[in-house]
Enzyme design. Structure first.
Site, short mmCIF file in Angstrom:
data_model
loop_
_atom_site.label_atom_id
_atom_site.label_comp_id
_atom_site.label_asym_id
_atom_site.label_seq_id
_atom_site.Cartn_x
_atom_site.Cartn_y
_atom_site.Cartn_z
N ARG A 275 6.61 28.11 -2.80
CA ARG A 275 7.61 28.03 -1.74
C ARG A 275 8.91 28.66 -2.24
O ARG A 275 9.19 28.67 -3.44
CB ARG A 275 7.86 26.59 -1.34
CG ARG A 275 6.66 25.84 -0.79
CD ARG A 275 7.05 24.42 -0.43
NE ARG A 275 5.94 23.67 0.18
CZ ARG A 275 5.12 22.87 -0.49
NH1 ARG A 275 5.28 22.72 -1.81
NH2 ARG A 275 4.14 22.24 0.12
N LYS B 79 7.36 19.34 -2.75
CA LYS B 79 7.87 18.39 -1.76
C LYS B 79 7.57 16.96 -2.19
O LYS B 79 6.51 16.66 -2.73
CB LYS B 79 7.23 18.67 -0.39
CG LYS B 79 7.72 19.95 0.27
CD LYS B 79 7.17 20.07 1.67
CE LYS B 79 7.73 21.29 2.39
NZ LYS B 79 7.18 21.42 3.76
N ARG C 226 3.87 33.75 0.90
CA ARG C 226 3.06 32.56 0.56
C ARG C 226 1.82 32.51 1.44
O ARG C 226 0.72 32.20 0.97
CB ARG C 226 3.93 31.32 0.75
CG ARG C 226 3.22 29.98 0.54
CD ARG C 226 4.28 28.88 0.55
NE ARG C 226 3.76 27.58 0.91
CZ ARG C 226 3.25 26.70 0.04
NH1 ARG C 226 3.19 27.02 -1.25
NH2 ARG C 226 2.82 25.52 0.43
N HIS D 83 8.12 32.99 3.01
CA HIS D 83 7.06 32.22 3.63
C HIS D 83 5.87 33.10 3.99
O HIS D 83 4.70 32.69 3.85
CB HIS D 83 7.60 31.53 4.89
CG HIS D 83 6.84 30.31 5.29
ND1 HIS D 83 6.60 29.26 4.42
CD2 HIS D 83 6.25 29.96 6.47
CE1 HIS D 83 5.89 28.33 5.05
NE2 HIS D 83 5.67 28.73 6.29
N HIS E 38 -0.21 21.16 -0.79
CA HIS E 38 -0.28 20.46 0.49
C HIS E 38 -0.79 19.04 0.28
O HIS E 38 -1.82 18.84 -0.37
CB HIS E 38 -1.24 21.18 1.45
CG HIS E 38 -0.70 22.48 1.97
ND1 HIS E 38 -1.51 23.46 2.51
CD2 HIS E 38 0.57 22.96 2.04
CE1 HIS E 38 -0.76 24.49 2.89
NE2 HIS E 38 0.50 24.20 2.61
N TYR F 216 -5.37 28.19 7.56
CA TYR F 216 -5.74 29.51 7.05
C TYR F 216 -7.18 29.88 7.36
O TYR F 216 -7.57 31.04 7.18
CB TYR F 216 -5.53 29.55 5.53
CG TYR F 216 -4.08 29.42 5.17
CD1 TYR F 216 -3.20 30.48 5.36
CD2 TYR F 216 -3.57 28.24 4.67
CE1 TYR F 216 -1.85 30.36 5.06
CE2 TYR F 216 -2.23 28.10 4.37
CZ TYR F 216 -1.37 29.17 4.57
OH TYR F 216 -0.05 29.04 4.29
#
Length: 311
Positions: A146, A170, A239, A236, A262, A271
């Site tokens: 990210r 995150k 990525r 982004h 994730h 995806y």
């Protein structure tokens, strides 16, 4: 309202998000706002019934579908928490509105466009700024970081004896991200030219580390020099290209989930739209039922209707 002296169930739920799920501060704050807003509309959430939750549809009628979906999700998780904790024996959240939202598919860069970006970056890699740009590009596309993870990489994230970066993503969750040989070479070149001092791999001349805004600007400038539409290029998007091209190459979805950081496999499944044909071919070639002798169906097997115009 809750009994006097009893713990606030909303506060308990938010504390659980922080302690057990490692949710980021912004996420916890957003859940808190959504739950408190719902409480203002229908009263005590601990005792609210299905009819009360159904009334939220009217209160939220002017909101965007995505906002309604987010608020409903917060409440569903809250009532799941109450059930898990034995604070309720029922779950009224089925009455919450469920707007149909369509998640936008990520913009994609093709292999030729990626090659053009790298060719342009490599041509300028002799200077310090060029070496930095190439290292940034390699880590965005080669490791799928990210933007916030990339610009805030500390020097300590680079191990001396292993081709990995230690990333804090995150919610403060840590993961190891592989660094390819070419990305490692670009990073080594940049570190040799990097200004001395400071703790960041990509320091800012004004102190601290490179900002996300500046990274965005550098990529747009690179895209222009590479003859690409700058509107198509961002951290982004690179990525997304990393994830898409890995999946095209045969990467497992669970591995991709780990590499991207994730928390939920559902986030990674966005995806799969890019490579449905490869997935079908994979089943046909690897599944035992796709490898019957001479690829012929078993005797007396029923015909499969593939639809009009299909062989």
């Amino acid at each position: 309202m809750s009994d006097a002296g009893a713990p606030d169930p909303v506060a308990a739920f938010l504390a659980m998000l922080a302690a057990e799920r490692g949710a980021a501060a912004n996420t916890i704050a957003a859940y808190g706002r959504d739950l408190r807003s719902a409480r203002e509309e229908i009263g005590d959430l601990l005792t609210a019934d299905s009819a009360a939750l159904a009334n939220l549809a009217e209160a939220w009628r002017d909101l965007a579908p995505s906002s309604i979906a987010r608020k409903s999700s917060a409440l569903r998780q809250f009532y799941g928490f109450l059930a898990d904790e034995g604070l309720r024996t029922d779950d009224p959240s089925a009455a919450l509105p469920r707007p149909r939202t369509r998640r936008p598919l990520p913009r994609l860069l093709g292999h030729a466009e990626i090659a053009a970006l790298f060719a342009c970056a490599e041509d300028a890699a002799g200077s310090a700024e060029g070496a930095r740009m190439l290292a940034l590009l390699e880590l965005l596309y080669g490791s799928g970081l990210r933007a916030s993870e990339l610009v805030s990489l500390p020097l300590a994230a680079v191990p001396r004896d292993a081709p990995f970066l230690m990333i804090t993503g995150k919610g403060g969750q840590q993961r190891m991200v592989p660094v390819s040989a070419r990305a490692g070479a670009a990073l080594t070149r940049w570190l040799a030219l990097r200004p001395q001092g400071g703790r960041w791999i990509f320091p800012s001349p004004r102190g601290g580390h490179l900002t996300r805004v500046r990274l965005f600007q550098l990529l747009r400038d690179l895209a222009l020099r590479a003859g690409l539409d700058p509107e198509k290029v961002s951290p982004h998007v690179l990525r997304h290209a990393f994830a898409t091209h890995l999946l095209e190459g045969g990467a497992d979805l669970r591995v991709l989930q780990t590499l991207l950081g994730h928390a939920d496999i559902a986030t990674t499944q966005i995806y799969t739209h890019v490579d449905a044909a490869r997935l079908v071919a994979l089943v046909n070639s690897r599944h035992p039922l796709g490898q019957t002798r001479h690829n012929s169906p078993p005797e007396n097997a029923p015909a499969v209707d593939l639809g009009p115009g299909q062989p």
